[in-house]
Design a protein around this motif. Structure first.
Motif, mmCIF file in Angstrom:
data_model
loop_
_atom_site.group_PDB
_atom_site.id
_atom_site.type_symbol
_atom_site.label_atom_id
_atom_site.label_comp_id
_atom_site.label_asym_id
_atom_site.label_seq_id
_atom_site.Cartn_x
_atom_site.Cartn_y
_atom_site.Cartn_z
ATOM 1 N N GLU A 153 38.449 13.324 22.791
ATOM 2 C CA GLU A 153 38.527 14.330 23.859
ATOM 3 C C GLU A 153 37.758 13.881 25.103
ATOM 4 O O GLU A 153 38.231 14.059 26.232
ATOM 5 C CB GLU A 153 37.955 15.664 23.358
ATOM 6 N N LEU A 154 36.598 13.283 24.899
ATOM 7 C CA LEU A 154 35.777 12.824 26.026
ATOM 8 C C LEU A 154 36.455 11.682 26.769
ATOM 9 O O LEU A 154 36.405 11.612 27.998
ATOM 10 C CB LEU A 154 34.391 12.391 25.523
ATOM 11 N N HIS A 155 37.111 10.790 26.035
ATOM 12 C CA HIS A 155 37.866 9.700 26.675
ATOM 13 C C HIS A 155 39.026 10.260 27.504
ATOM 14 O O HIS A 155 39.324 9.758 28.590
ATOM 15 C CB HIS A 155 38.401 8.724 25.629
ATOM 16 N N GLU A 156 39.661 11.296 26.983
ATOM 17 C CA GLU A 156 40.803 11.894 27.690
ATOM 18 C C GLU A 156 40.387 12.533 29.014
ATOM 19 O O GLU A 156 41.158 12.535 29.973
ATOM 20 C CB GLU A 156 41.491 12.924 26.793
ATOM 21 N N ILE A 157 39.176 13.066 29.065
ATOM 22 C CA ILE A 157 38.675 13.654 30.309
ATOM 23 C C ILE A 157 38.669 12.607 31.421
ATOM 24 O O ILE A 157 38.956 12.907 32.579
ATOM 25 C CB ILE A 157 37.250 14.237 30.101
ATOM 26 N N GLU A 158 38.357 11.363 31.048
ATOM 27 C CA GLU A 158 38.300 10.269 32.021
ATOM 28 C C GLU A 158 39.627 9.493 32.099
ATOM 29 O O GLU A 158 39.683 8.411 32.682
ATOM 30 C CB GLU A 158 37.165 9.300 31.659
ATOM 31 N N ASP A 159 40.683 10.044 31.477
ATOM 32 C CA ASP A 159 42.004 9.393 31.457
ATOM 33 C C ASP A 159 41.970 8.006 30.829
ATOM 34 O O ASP A 159 42.749 7.121 31.209
ATOM 35 C CB ASP A 159 42.589 9.291 32.877
ATOM 36 N N LYS A 160 41.090 7.821 29.868
ATOM 37 C CA LYS A 160 41.019 6.556 29.130
ATOM 38 C C LYS A 160 41.960 6.660 27.928
ATOM 39 O O LYS A 160 41.548 6.855 26.786
ATOM 40 C CB LYS A 160 39.581 6.258 28.698
ATOM 41 N N THR A 161 43.255 6.564 28.232
ATOM 42 C CA THR A 161 44.297 6.816 27.227
ATOM 43 C C THR A 161 44.230 5.840 26.075
ATOM 44 O O THR A 161 44.354 6.227 24.905
ATOM 45 C CB THR A 161 45.694 6.733 27.884
ATOM 46 N N PHE A 162 44.033 4.558 26.384
ATOM 47 C CA PHE A 162 44.018 3.541 25.326
ATOM 48 C C PHE A 162 42.866 3.786 24.359
ATOM 49 O O PHE A 162 43.033 3.720 23.136
ATOM 50 C CB PHE A 162 43.907 2.140 25.940
#
Length: 300
Positions: A153-162
């Motif tokens: 979820e935290l990665h998704e906040i920063e658009d770090k999809t991979f």
């Protein structure tokens, strides 16, 4: 050999003495009164605590190292340097991993909250993942999955999809082994569909559909498996041409017939072409057991 050992022990003792002295100096400096130079006082103390922590760490004195790093972190907190504060809490947490998992996790979580508050979501995700790995290593899988989900979820906040996708695949892997097949299927299907949107991901999509297909078989419904395979073929026209597609259909047929021997032979033959990893072996054994139980129930 004895001289080398004595020399090593002497160096270790010297490092401890130097570190102890630095801790004393840092504490004295912290307690000193200063109306105008508060920042410098805490910064100088921070440097002493950090160096002491490094010396303790060299000696593998993990508890002392952790305590020194916590003191260093608190100095940065006094100077309102939230990033350094969080980073040194995590340095202390890594030291505590060697002596107290409970304290280690507590420090990691404290740092994560600080990083989220200051908008450093990507760094927070990194440490959230480390918490998940600690729980996974200790066999606390439910807690591990919870923290992996938080990291994604935290990665998704920063658009770090991979980065998020990689963690989600880990979650799907673990959920499947827990018997949470439908939850795992949903993750694999979602990532497979996402992968089809870019050229380099089409090969990966095949693997995720394949894994989802195996999990459909674990639900014990061959008809449901066939419907899923038809849907995957509509999404990826190349899927029906793959050996994995035929393998899953053949499994569904053997399962529906209740033919355990046929099902075993299908698995054995496919394994000679495409070696199964441990995850697939575990789930295929589950399918085989379901097929045996199906026969027993029909006889009753």
């Amino acid at each position: 050999m004895n001289k080398k050992l004595e020399s090593k022990q002497k160096r270790k003792l010297q490092r401890t003495e130097r570190a102890d002295l630095m801790i004393q100096k840092a504490k004295k400096k912290m307690s000193s009164r200063s109306l105008f130079f508060g920042y410098e006082k805490y910064q100088e103390s921070f440097t002493l605590f950090k160096r002491a922590g490094n010396l303790y760490k060299m000696n593998t004195s993990w508890k002392k190292a952790a305590e020194a790093y916590i003191s260093a972190a608190n100095c940065q907190h006094k100077n309102k340097n939230d990033l350094e504060y969080a980073c040194y809490l995590c340095t202390a947490a890594r030291c505590y991993q060697n002596v107290s998992i409970k304290k280690s996790i507590k420090l990691f979580l404290k740092a994560i909250e600080c990083l989220k508050y200051t908008g450093r979501f990507e760094i927070a995700a990194k440490y959230q993942k480390q918490v998940a790995e600690i729980y996974e290593k200790s066999g606390q899988i439910e807690k591990a999955i919870f923290h992996y989900e938080k990291a994604a979820e935290l990665h998704e906040i920063e658009d770090k999809t991979f980065a998020s996708r990689k963690i989600k695949l880990k979650i799907a892997y673990m959920k499947a082994l827990q018997g949470k097949y439908e939850e795992s299927i949903e993750i694999y299907e979602d990532i497979a569909i996402e992968s089809l949107s870019f050229r380099s991901g089409k090969w990966s999509a095949k693997e995720y559909f394949y894994r989802a297909g195996i999990l459909h078989m674990c639900l014990g419904d061959p008809e449901l498996t066939r419907k899923a395979l038809e849907r995957y073929d509509e999404l990826d026209v190349n899927f029906s041409r793959q050996k994995e597609f035929k393998f899953l259909n053949d499994l569904a047929d053997a399962f529906e017939e209740g033919n355990v021997n046929k099902l075993t032979l299908i698995i054995k033959d496919f394994d000679q072409i495409h070696r199964f990893d441990d995850w697939k072996i575990t789930l295929l054994l589950k399918i085989k057991t379901l097929c045996k139980n199906k026969n027993t129930e029909e006889l009753l």
